[in-house]
Each structure stands twice: as structure tokens, then as C-alpha cells.
Design a protein around this motif. Structure first.
Motif, mmCIF file in Angstrom:
data_model
loop_
_atom_site.group_PDB
_atom_site.id
_atom_site.type_symbol
_atom_site.label_atom_id
_atom_site.label_comp_id
_atom_site.label_asym_id
_atom_site.label_seq_id
_atom_site.Cartn_x
_atom_site.Cartn_y
_atom_site.Cartn_z
ATOM 1 N N UNK A 3 0.804 -1.200 0.000
ATOM 2 C CA UNK A 3 0.000 0.000 0.000
ATOM 3 C C UNK A 3 0.845 1.261 0.000
ATOM 4 N N UNK A 4 2.163 1.120 -0.075
ATOM 5 C CA UNK A 4 3.018 2.281 -0.014
ATOM 6 C C UNK A 4 3.669 2.603 -1.339
ATOM 7 N N UNK A 5 4.561 3.599 -1.269
ATOM 8 C CA UNK A 5 5.225 4.043 -2.486
ATOM 9 C C UNK A 5 6.390 3.183 -2.885
ATOM 10 N N UNK A 6 6.898 2.341 -1.976
ATOM 11 C CA UNK A 6 7.973 1.442 -2.338
ATOM 12 C C UNK A 6 9.342 2.036 -2.080
ATOM 13 N N UNK A 7 10.367 1.197 -2.154
ATOM 14 C CA UNK A 7 11.749 1.605 -1.941
ATOM 15 C C UNK A 7 12.401 1.933 -3.282
ATOM 16 N N UNK A 8 13.582 2.553 -3.194
ATOM 17 C CA UNK A 8 14.336 2.845 -4.412
ATOM 18 C C UNK A 8 14.638 1.560 -5.170
ATOM 19 N N UNK A 9 14.983 0.512 -4.442
ATOM 20 C CA UNK A 9 15.282 -0.760 -5.106
ATOM 21 C C UNK A 9 14.066 -1.296 -5.850
ATOM 22 N N UNK A 10 12.885 -1.138 -5.268
ATOM 23 C CA UNK A 10 11.663 -1.591 -5.934
ATOM 24 C C UNK A 10 11.406 -0.786 -7.196
ATOM 25 N N UNK A 11 11.651 0.517 -7.131
ATOM 26 C CA UNK A 11 11.430 1.350 -8.321
ATOM 27 C C UNK A 11 12.438 1.034 -9.419
ATOM 28 N N UNK A 12 13.667 0.731 -9.035
ATOM 29 C CA UNK A 12 14.656 0.325 -10.038
ATOM 30 C C UNK A 12 14.239 -0.981 -10.695
ATOM 31 N N UNK A 13 13.714 -1.897 -9.896
ATOM 32 C CA UNK A 13 13.215 -3.155 -10.457
ATOM 33 C C UNK A 13 12.060 -2.893 -11.411
#
Length: 302
Positions: A3-13
Motif C-alpha cells: 500500500x506504499x510508495x515502495x523503496x528505491x530498489x523496488x522502483x529500479x526493479x
């Protein structure tokens, strides 16, 4: 994290940055062709703007595709580096709302950038080309057309990457539309269609289960591999004509896409989920990127 915006690693993925090469090279090629045909040098500010357009376009594509295909991706057990989406929604690393919002932001920024380039460069055609780039993805993944599920999705990818992107770069760098070398596009179209088919090879089981009518899902992976080889063979046959309009010759550089095309056949059998399927897809991608690189290098290197 769901439900959140996610981490930098998730956005890179989610961003799947290696796929940027599919977008960056055709845009750069169009710009180099424009400079070659009109004379002079690349406008560096325009170069940066056009390649930024490519970054935004690629991010829009991967984010919007992940959002549209999330249910199909949940059934995918044979995803690879090249296919099956980024998996951030399937793994709950980002929320659909966050990813959808990011796709919308990228689309808006892409249009704003294109409008700015059109005004600065006196090239109004850049705006409808940007709209076309967004529209092709919409027609690919979203109702009412959703052509990736009805058949024809690979054709949309081909038109966008081999047609819209080189033309966008060409027009941005001051190229004359009436002199655009369409023979070069004819050269690029078959191999980009082959690449689009290849990246769907690993997803054949889940695509068939979900009713996504890619060519591998319709005819099977081995038959689709033969289609890939035939399409790349057509590109190789068109090379003397397509390169000739730019004053280039089809030299030994063609051995790279030819060898990669041969590897598509030699890496067999390559069923989805096997260790061979990424090698087959990588070979097809190499054939396509090498084909784009040949005229780019030929024009850029004196």
C-alpha cells in the motif's frame, strides 16, 4: 509495501532499465540520420532532450504495462529478465496505485517535453509523434483495443520502435520529413517484429492461459522461433537497400545479426522455464540491436 510508495530498489526493479536500449538506439539513429542528410552537427541540447524523451517513454511503457498485465503476471511461472513484467506488483513491492500514478506522470512529462522541443526546434510534428508513442502502448495493453490480447500486439511494438522513434529523433534534429529515408525503416521493421515475438517466448504458458494472443501463445515457441529467423533473414536481405540510401554498404558487420539469428535456431529445444530460453531471447535481441547499431556506427564514425 503493497500500500506504499515502495523503496528505491523496488522502483529500479519496476523501471527495467536494460530495456532502455530498445528505445535509446532508434532515437539516436534518427538524430544521426538527420545530421547526415542536412549536414552540420548534432544539436547537443536537442540530443539530451530527445534521449530524455526516450527515458520517459520507456518508463511509461514498463509502468503502464505492469499495471495492465498484473493479473496475467500473477499466473506467470516462467518469467525471465526479458519478459513477464518487473514482478513488483506480483511480489507486493509496489502498489498498483503508485505504479499507475508514476506511469501517468511519465506520460505527462513526455508530452510536456515534446511540446517544449517542438517550440524550440520549430518542429510541431514532435507533438503528434509523442501522442502516437503513448497511443501505441494504450492500444497494446488497454481497452477498448487491448491488441496484445487480441493479436497484433507485436505489430504495435514494431511500428513504435522501428517507425515512430527514429522519425521523432530525425525531426527533432531538423530533418526534412519529405526526405526521411523510409527504406531504413523498411530495413528495421522485420527485425523489430522478430524481437517483439522473441520477448514473448518465455511467457507462452501464462499468455495462453490468460488469453493473450501473442504469436508464441498461438503457434508455440518452436514455430515462433522459425518466424523470428525468417523476419531477421528478411532484414538481412533488405540491408543493401536500406543502408544504401544512406550511402553505407552492407559489409562484414552484418555477420553479427546473422550469427545471432543463427543462434536462435541452434539454441533448441528452448521451452519456457528452461535455461535455454533466455539464451534464445538474448540472441534475438542481439540481432535486432546490432542491426540498429550498424547504420548508427557507420554514420557516426568517419
Amino acid at each position: 509495501m503493497k500500500d506504499g510508495g515502495g523503496t528505491l530498489r523496488a522502483w529500479l526493479q519496476a523501471s527495467r532499465l536494460p530495456s532502455q536500449s530498445y528505445i535509446a538506439l532508434p532515437l539516436l539513429l534518427g538524430q544521426v540520420v538527420a545530421v547526415h542528410m542536412r549536414g552540420g552537427a548534432l544539436d547537443l541540447g536537442t540530443l539530451v532532450g530527445v534521449q530524455l524523451f526516450g527515458v520517459l517513454d520507456q518508463l511509461f511503457i514498463v509502468y503502464a504495462n505492469d499495471w495492465a498485465d498484473q493479473e496475467t503476471d500473477r499466473h506467470n511461472r516462467t518469467a525471465t529478465l526479458f519478459s513477464g513484467g518487473s514482478r513488483v506488483l506480483v511480489e507486493g513491492r509496489l502498489s498498483p496505485r503508485a505504479l499507475g500514478f508514476a506511469a501517468a506522470v511519465c506520460a505527462g512529462a513526455l508530452l510536456a517535453l515534446s511540446l517544449g522541443l517542438a517550440l524550440v526546434r520549430g518542429a510541431p510534428l514532435l507533438v503528434p509523434l509523442a501522442v502516437a508513442a503513448l497511443g501505441l502502448l494504450w492500444a497494446y495493453s488497454y481497452p477498448p483495443l487491448r491488441l496484445s490480447y487480441r493479436g497484433g500486439g507485436e505489430l504495435l511494438q514494431m511500428v513504435g520502435v522501428a517507425g515512430v522513434l527514429p522519425l521523432y529523433g530525425y525531426i527533432a534534429q531538423g530533418g526534412d520529413f519529405s526526405r526521411f529515408p523510409w527504406a531504413l525503416v523498411a530495413l528495421l521493421l522485420p527485425t523489430h517484429l522478430a524481437c517483439a515475438i522473441a520477448t514473448a517466448l518465455p511467457d507462452e504458458p501464462s499468455d495462453r492461459e490468460s488469453g493473450k494472443l501473442t504469436l508464441p501463445a498461438r503457434v508455440g515457441g518452436e514455430r515462433a522461433a522459425w518466424v523470428i529467423v525468417a523476419l531477421n533473414g528478411l532484414t538481412l536481405a533488405l540491408a543493401p537497400w536500406g543502408l544504401g540510401v544512406l550511402g553505407l554498404s552492407a559489409g562484414v558487420g552484418l555477420l553479427v545479426p546473422a550469427g545471432a539469428t543463427l543462434a536462435v535456431l541452434l539454441v533448441r529445444p528452448a521451452p519456457p522455464g528452461s535455461r535455454r530460453i533466455p539464451l534464445r531471447v538474448a540472441a534475438a535481441i542481439t540481432a535486432t540491436l546490432a542491426t540498429v547499431a550498424l547504420p548508427l556506427i557507420g554514420l557516426a564514425v568517419p
